[in-house]
Design an enzyme around this catalytic site. Structure first.
Site, PDB file in Angstrom:
ATOM      1  N   GLU A 187       1.109  -1.215  -0.007  1.00 18.25           N
ATOM      2  CA  GLU A 187      -0.172  -0.084   0.262  1.00 18.25           C
ATOM      3  C   GLU A 187       0.548   1.281  -0.140  1.00 18.25           C
ATOM      4  OE1 GLU A 187      -2.588  -0.395   3.139  1.00 18.25           O
ATOM      5  OE2 GLU A 187      -3.499  -2.110   2.315  1.00 18.25           O
ATOM      6  N   GLU A 328      -5.072  -8.630   0.006  1.00 17.85           N
ATOM      7  CA  GLU A 328      -5.857  -8.662   1.093  1.00 17.85           C
ATOM      8  C   GLU A 328      -7.317  -8.503   0.883  1.00 17.85           C
ATOM      9  OE1 GLU A 328      -4.626  -4.905   3.428  1.00 17.85           O
ATOM     10  OE2 GLU A 328      -2.574  -5.808   3.459  1.00 17.85           O
TER      11      GLU A 328
END
Length: 531
Positions: A187, A328
């Site tokens: 991220e 995720e």
């Protein structure tokens, strides 16, 4: 005190804060050392259902990583065995390095921290699972001591440090086969939600290129293993769209990989719609076509949207041979506000996994270890028990898998060589092409064991091999890797796969398997035939 780090849209990591000390451990020896050169579709199929060991090795207090810092217990072999017993075949392990990195110019990573990372990796790897090892919190501006910051002015220092850290990690794991996948970062973006900015995106592209080049040149199996990279914030739109993502070159890849195959995977995360999956509210508790209360269902992000998003990844990358990994996904527990919430959490997970499979992507559920209101947990890590069997069943249904028939669930194997019986070996026949095989139990627990067979060519090169043996005590192979293994009653036949059949004179390779046993686990006699 409980706290969570939020990221709007397709990015969320929940944390539970509590003070704790640093945990270290000795290094365990990995049991497998042969590259498994699966192509993209084989890889996705083999990875099956994945799960995140969240809020453990990436947890930290004031920039000091410690696996118990956010309230989770020390990771154990018994717990990883429970995850595997639930049917998961891949574990993603987020890791933060932060203050465990020394000063420049060497940026030496603490050996005790690397030892502990390796030990946790081995809990899954030595059970035949896939492991995705991810650099996690070092790129979050919200984390004390973070340094992998794409809009920082000192990019020369950042890139040097990043290269040195990955050099050490890749070197540590160079003998591991392709059941270990390394992931460059997590991220990574400038912290502002909205369209990507430059030069930040260009710096992210540079990090990915440094990662690919560094790992490939670190020796051993790194030259051919699968490597995982994200785009901006692992966001699907910003990675697939015209926002600046650049696929890195792979010039140092092993020449043994066919030129028409890739060894790079694309990482994305999926948490849409956020008001259902991650926003701590009491209103949006239902999802999907089975929702019974329109006022509890988000106005966007339903099944058709999910399908379209994953198709974008397929159209941009999978069709070119780059498999995707939804590293995720998941949704928080809102059952205190709607007793039916878990039904829709299961529907979301099942649909995501099934849709990803359709579009050539593997998946890993985000589990932060927290159960109860707003938790992602599927397991109680302290009690080593399942807490959300319905969601796990939905995941297994979506991927089309099933729970392993005889997986270990409690007692971890010893870290030393466990069998009391010495390894069995064969004697090669004289003259011509020949091979020998040795058999050793590398881990044993109640009801199950892991074994490794080493095949060695004789005085002449061979083009293939077949190993056979007969179990004397009712053992049954349940899973294998690096060989095609079939059973007929108590007789087992293992044949080479495409990448490890040809061996030079005196050369060797290994394959492994998991098996069940009950009572006695004697070592069988092996026969090896070369072709």
């Amino acid at each position: 005190m409980r706290s969570r780090v939020k990221k709007v849209g397709s990015a969320f990591v929940g944390v539970v804060l509590a003070s704790a000390g640093f945990v270290s451990a000795v290094t365990m020896r990995a049991s497998a050392d042969v590259v498994v050169q699966a192509n993209a579709s084989q890889l996705v199929a083999d990875m099956g259902a994945g799960w995140n060991l969240g809020n453990s090795l990436e947890a930290n207090v004031n920039g000091v990583p410690s696996e118990t810092a956010w309230g989770n217990p020390v990771v154990t072999q018994a717990f990883v065995d429970r995850v595997r017993a639930a049917g998961f075949r891949t574990i993603r392990i987020p890791v933060s390095y932060l203050s465990h990195i020394g000063a420049g110019p060497n940026y030496t990573v603490s050996s005790s921290w690397l030892n502990r990372i390796q030990e946790v990796v081995n809990y899954a790897y030595n059970r035949g699972m896939y492991v995705v090892l991810n650099m996690h919190g070092d790129g979050y501006k919200s984390v004390t001591g973070s340094w992998l910051i794409c809009d920082s002015a000192n990019q020369t220092t950042i890139r040097d440090k990043y290269q040195k850290v990955w050099q050490q990690v890749a070197t540590r794991f160079q003998t591991y086969n392709d059941h270990l996948i390394l992931e460059s970062m997590n991220e990574e973006f400038d912290g502002q939600y909205g369209n990507p900015t430059q030069p930040c995106y260009s710096n992210i592209n540079s990090y990915n290129q440094i990662f690919i080049d560094t790992v490939r040149r670190a020796g051993g199996n790194n030259s051919s293993r699968w490597l995982l990279i994200p785009g901006w914030n692992t966001n699907i739109d910003y990675t697939t769209g015209n926002y600046g993502f650049v696929m890195p070159t792979d010039q140092y890849r092993s020449s043994s990989i066919p030129s028409n195959e890739r060894r790079i995977m694309i990482s994305v995360h999926y948490y849409d719609p956020w008001d259902f999956t991650g926003e701590e509210n009491s209103t949006i508790t239902q999802w999907g076509p089975a929702a019974t209360n329109p006022s509890r269902k988000s106005t966007w992000g339903q099944q058709d949207f999910m399908d379209a998003q994953l198709k974008k990844v397929y159209d941009r990358f999978v069709v070119q041979g780059y498999p995707a990994f939804v590293g995720e996904y998941g949704s928080i527990d809102k059952t205190p506000f709607d007793s039916t919430n878990n039904r829709y959490r299961a529907d979301f997970a099942r649909t995501l996994v099934a849709s990803a499979k359709k579009y050539g992507a593997a998946t890993a559920y985000w589990d932060n270890g927290y159960n109860g209101q707003y938790g992602f947990g599927l397991f109680n890590r302290s009690a080593v028990t399942v807490t959300q069997q319905g969601i796990i069943d939905a995941i297994m249904s979506g991927v089309g898998g099933s729970t392993p028939p005889t997986p270990p669930v409690t007692t971890p194997p010893p870290t030393t060589t466990p069998p009391s019986t010495p390894p069995a070996t064969t004697t090669p026949p004289p003259g011509g092409r020949s091979c020998s095989a040795s058999y050793a139990v590398t881990g044993q627990w109640q009801g199950g064991f892991q074994a490794e067979v080493r095949v060695t060519a004789g005085s002449s090169a061979i083009g293939g091999w077949t190993v056979t043996w007969t179990f004397a005590n009712g053992q049954q192979v349940t899973q294998s890797w690096s060989a095609t293994v079939t059973s007929s009653g108590s007789t087992v036949t293992a044949r080479n796969v495409t990448y490890n059949g040809s061996l030079g004179a005196g050369g060797s390779t290994t394959f492994g398997f998991l098996a069940s046993w009950n009572g006695t686990n004697s070592v069988p006699s092996l026969s090896c035939t070369a072709s």
